[in-house]
Design an enzyme around this catalytic site. Structure first.
Site, PDB file in Angstrom:
ATOM      1  N   ASN A  29    -133.393 -37.253 -55.801  1.00  0.00           N
ATOM      2  CA  ASN A  29    -133.977 -38.557 -56.102  1.00  0.00           C
ATOM      3  C   ASN A  29    -135.343 -38.752 -55.444  1.00  0.00           C
ATOM      4  O   ASN A  29    -136.123 -39.593 -55.884  1.00  0.00           O
ATOM      5  CB  ASN A  29    -133.023 -39.680 -55.696  1.00  0.00           C
ATOM      6  CG  ASN A  29    -131.818 -39.740 -56.624  1.00  0.00           C
ATOM      7  OD1 ASN A  29    -131.870 -39.215 -57.741  1.00  0.00           O
ATOM      8  ND2 ASN A  29    -130.732 -40.344 -56.173  1.00  0.00           N
ATOM      9  N   ARG A 405    -127.828 -30.753 -63.255  1.00  0.00           N
ATOM     10  CA  ARG A 405    -129.004 -31.642 -63.135  1.00  0.00           C
ATOM     11  C   ARG A 405    -129.311 -31.943 -61.673  1.00  0.00           C
ATOM     12  O   ARG A 405    -130.458 -32.240 -61.333  1.00  0.00           O
ATOM     13  CB  ARG A 405    -128.736 -32.978 -63.848  1.00  0.00           C
ATOM     14  CG  ARG A 405    -128.754 -32.893 -65.359  1.00  0.00           C
ATOM     15  CD  ARG A 405    -128.621 -34.290 -65.941  1.00  0.00           C
ATOM     16  NE  ARG A 405    -129.563 -35.176 -65.268  1.00  0.00           N
ATOM     17  CZ  ARG A 405    -129.395 -36.477 -65.120  1.00  0.00           C
ATOM     18  NH1 ARG A 405    -128.343 -37.073 -65.602  1.00  0.00           N
ATOM     19  NH2 ARG A 405    -130.306 -37.210 -64.484  1.00  0.00           N
TER      20      ARG A 405
END
Ligand code: UD1
Length: 429
Positions: A29, A405
């Site tokens: 992130n 991912r």
């Protein structure tokens, strides 16, 4: 067989305890906000500790699509030079659909060129994921924003610093407004800002490029715009959620695992919950050791919250641990409307879970049983892997592209600490 798609799955034989060390990669992130931010600079940025995950590979494709030069000179390093970026190039749906963080190009292109056109973002589905706070922030800085045929277009002759109050605590909107504001004229104040570690990492990166960002990590961020930003070298923080996932895995199956290259402070909300369950967690300077020899940990209450609360991205993994804890646990999801879909898969493995609105009531059972399950989204997929490690017998997890991912070398890292897990190709039919 011709025409039959080959896809991958994980096959896990449960029951092994974990022993050894797991090294944590750079934070997904953080890197997905920092790579778009690199185009704000007037020179190349070298970014280190980049995780090898498919979201990063897609972000590289998107940056190249708009004309950025992106090199990968060695493992874990990307060098991004935005000098040839074409801000008029639309970022098409086929790219943004795969990656929610594609919307950070809105803030970065708007900040750098006063012009951005990005198709509506995709990413994991757990209820409505509006972007009204992003748009409100851009408009407060003087941009005109329109959405036509699912393409968001933002333009501004000149961005002017302003006061932006976020109606909800949003990681995405805080990052996007930071990206646009660093090159605006004057002072921007973001109130009710998100405080996640990746917000702080982005602020540190922007400041390394010559920006003036203060207060990141608190709920008021002040940004004084600068006309010029330069290239820099920067290393991404460790991934809080990857570390948390392996901490919970160790707690769930038992053993003794040292999780290396972490910032223990980022993991406090997870550490606290594991301790409540009766698991021993020992903090080092840059490591966390999880020791669990108890037959069944204790039930507990969990409520997801923006940082420093318990992260929504750890909710599915924690819920899996609780499926075999002693007693009844309550898990409240307060960030997203629809993040319990994966509990259906756990029920197939024998879990006792009742979902009532935003609460999952989990009554511990003696054990889970192996079953074919699928990853509903990235973190739910990681949760299925933990469930497979806990279960009696064999579990197959499909849709593992969703897990790829966000988890670098998950099979290799888990195998190294004793998990019986393999990745295999199979014919979907
Ligand atoms: C959130 C998490 C983040 C996690 C990610 C994926 C928080 C604060 N953020 O980040 O840690 O990695 O999900 O699981 O826990 N919202 C609006 N309008 C907006 C933007 C958001 O109403 O313009 C609402 C969302 O519907 C949601 C909440 O705000 O209820 C948090 O959203 P946001 O932080 O933006 O989501 P992500 O950045 O995707």
């Amino acid at each position: 067989m011709i025409g039959v798609p080959h896809v991958e799955r994980f096959v896990i034989r449960g029951g092994n305890k974990l022993h050894g060390e797991i090294k944590i990669s750079g934070a997904k992130n953080a890197v997905l906000g920092i790579m778009p931010a690199a185009i704000l600079a007037d020179g190349p940025c070298r970014i280190e500790n980049i995780p090898d995950i498919s979201d990063v590979r897609m972000m590289i494709k998107i940056l190249r699509h708009i004309g950025a030069e992106v090199e990968t000179p060695e493992e874990g390093v990307v060098v991004i030079d935005g000098k040839n970026v074409n801000a008029n190039e639309n970022i098409p749906d086929k790219m943004t659909r795969k990656l929610r963080a594609s919307y950070y190009l809105l803030g970065a292109l708007l900040g750098r060129y006063g012009n951005a056109s990005v198709s509506m973002p995709g990413g994991c589905y757990f209820g409505e994921r509006p972007i009204d706070q992003h748009i409100k922030g851009f408009e407060a800085l003087g941009a005109t924003v329109s959405t036509e045929s699912a393409v968001v277009v933002a333009t501004a002759d000149e961005l002017m610093g302003s006061s932006v109050y976020m109606d909800v605590v949003s990681v995405g909107a805080t990052i996007n407004v930071m990206l646009a504001a660093v090159r605006a004229k004057g002072l921007t104040v973001i109130e009710n800002a998100a405080r996640e570690p990746h917000i702080v990492d982005l602020a540190n990166f922007l400041n390394s490029m010559g920006a003036d960002v203060r207060g990141a990590g608190t709920d008021v961020i002040k940004i004084r715009g600068t006309a010029n930003m330069h290239g820099c070298t920067y290393s991404i923080i460790p991934d809080q959620i990857e570390a948390g996932t392996y901490m919970v895995a160790a707690a769930a199956v038992g053993g003794d695992v040292i999780i290396q290259d972490v910032i223990p402070k980022h993991l406090e909300s997870i550490t606290t919950k594991l301790e409540e369950c009766g698991v021993t967690v020992i903090e080092g300077d840059e490591s966390i050791r999880v020791v669990s020899n108890i037959e069944r940990p204790n039930a507990c209450r969990v409520k997801t919250r923006p940082h420093p609360g318990f992260p929504t991205d750890m909710q599915p993994q924690m819920a899996v641990l609780l499926t075999t804890c002693k007693g009844t646990s309550h898990v409240v999801e307060s960030v997203w409307d629809n993040r319990f879909k994966y509990t259906q898969q756990l029920k197939r493995m024998g879990a006792n879970i009742i979902v009532d609105g935003k609460t999952a009531i989990i009554t511990g059972v003696d054990n889970l049983n192996g079953a074919p399950v699928e990853a509903d989204d990235l973190r739910a997929g990681a949760a299925m892997v933990i469930a497979g490690m806990m279960a009696k017998g064999t579990t197959t997890v499909t849709n593992v592209n969703l897990i790829d991912r966000g988890y670098e070398k998950i099979v290799e890292k888990l195998s190294a600490v004793g998990v019986d897990i393999v990745r295999e190709v199979f014919d979907e039919e």
